[in-house]
Design an enzyme around this catalytic site. Structure first.
Site, PDB file in Angstrom:
ATOM      1  N   CYS A  89       0.855  -1.186   0.000  1.00  0.00           N
ATOM      2  CA  CYS A  89       0.000   0.000   0.000  1.00  0.00           C
ATOM      3  C   CYS A  89       0.895   1.241   0.000  1.00  0.00           C
ATOM      4  O   CYS A  89       1.810   1.355   0.818  1.00  0.00           O
ATOM      5  CB  CYS A  89      -0.897  -0.004   1.235  1.00  0.00           C
ATOM      6  SG  CYS A  89      -1.937   1.466   1.379  1.00  0.00           S
ATOM      7  N   CYS A  92       0.322   3.116   3.649  1.00  0.00           N
ATOM      8  CA  CYS A  92       0.767   2.584   4.947  1.00  0.00           C
ATOM      9  C   CYS A  92       1.818   1.480   4.850  1.00  0.00           C
ATOM     10  O   CYS A  92       2.252   0.971   5.869  1.00  0.00           O
ATOM     11  CB  CYS A  92      -0.427   2.082   5.743  1.00  0.00           C
ATOM     12  SG  CYS A  92      -1.166   0.572   5.063  1.00  0.00           S
ATOM     13  N   CYS A 145      -7.369  -1.199   1.433  1.00  0.00           N
ATOM     14  CA  CYS A 145      -6.333  -1.675   2.346  1.00  0.00           C
ATOM     15  C   CYS A 145      -6.950  -1.878   3.724  1.00  0.00           C
ATOM     16  O   CYS A 145      -7.649  -1.004   4.228  1.00  0.00           O
ATOM     17  CB  CYS A 145      -5.200  -0.647   2.410  1.00  0.00           C
ATOM     18  SG  CYS A 145      -3.929  -1.056   3.631  1.00  0.00           S
ATOM     19  N   CYS A 148      -5.300   0.911   6.411  1.00  0.00           N
ATOM     20  CA  CYS A 148      -5.543   2.360   6.347  1.00  0.00           C
ATOM     21  C   CYS A 148      -6.770   2.728   5.522  1.00  0.00           C
ATOM     22  O   CYS A 148      -7.064   3.908   5.345  1.00  0.00           O
ATOM     23  CB  CYS A 148      -4.313   3.085   5.802  1.00  0.00           C
ATOM     24  SG  CYS A 148      -3.988   2.785   4.053  1.00  0.00           S
ATOM     25  N   CYS A 168      -8.387  -5.712  -9.960  1.00  0.00           N
ATOM     26  CA  CYS A 168      -7.998  -4.649 -10.881  1.00  0.00           C
ATOM     27  C   CYS A 168      -7.571  -3.454 -10.014  1.00  0.00           C
ATOM     28  O   CYS A 168      -8.411  -2.775  -9.436  1.00  0.00           O
ATOM     29  CB  CYS A 168      -9.212  -4.322 -11.754  1.00  0.00           C
ATOM     30  SG  CYS A 168      -8.854  -3.310 -13.159  1.00  0.00           S
TER      31      CYS A 168
END
Length: 181
Positions: A89, A92, A145, A148, A168
């Site tokens: 991510c 984070c 995510c 976060c 995707c």
């Protein structure tokens, strides 16, 4: 049924305190420009304000991850990446997708057949959550995510065997870390 809905939408605020955060991207206060609106990020320490996210991220990363935007198709830096490694991510640094599960879908965005940490169809140890998304006028499954709540992209049921899934994902929502050989 409740278990299925939690898997689809993520935990409720009663089950996971702190998830229903004032000013969360896409929430009732999103887009107000309120500098004090807080957007969740556990690994980043205390929740970050909209202004702090804007300082941390590029404008495109902020638009995609915090405002649920989409990068233009065929524009992402990871679309054609064939290196071995892990996609994290961008907000984070949580590990999300392995290069081993990446495939060319021809859709214009990096595509993965499953999230990192998935065991069979159990995503409880993965870094992602699925959420119902009706914002475009059609029903889709958003991928965020788990740490976060950054918007990553969407998942569709037209991927390769054995999972049949196509995650995707926007390149700007990811940070690639090559494998150490």
């Amino acid at each position: 049924m409740a278990r299925f809905l939690r898997a689809l939408w993520g935990p409720s605020s009663q089950e996971a305190p702190g998830l229903a955060v004032r000013g969360q991207a896409g929430g009732p206060e999103a887009g107000r420009g309120d500098a004090e609106s807080v957007m969740k990020c556990e690994p980043c320490g205390p929740s970050l304000t909209k202004d702090e996210w804007q300082e941390k991220l590029t404008p495109e990363q902020f638009h995609v991850t915090r405002e649920k935007g989409t990068e233009p198709p065929f524009s992402g830096i990871y679309l054609d990446n064939k290196e071995s490694g892990m996609y994290h991510c961008v907000c984070c640094d949580s590990p999300l997708f392995s290069s081993e599960k990446k495939f060319c879908s021809g859709t214009g965005w990096p595509s993965f057949s499953e999230a990192h940490g998935t065991l069979d169809s159990d995503e409880s140890n993965s870094g992602i959550l699925r959420r119902l998304d009706t914002s475009s006028g059609k029903t889709r499954t958003e991928v965020v995510c788990k740490q976060c709540e950054a918007h990553l992209g969407h998942v569709f049921p037209d991927g390769p065997a054995p999972t049949g899934q196509r995650f995707c994902i926007n390149s700007v929502a990811l940070k690639f870390k090559p494998s150490e050989h």
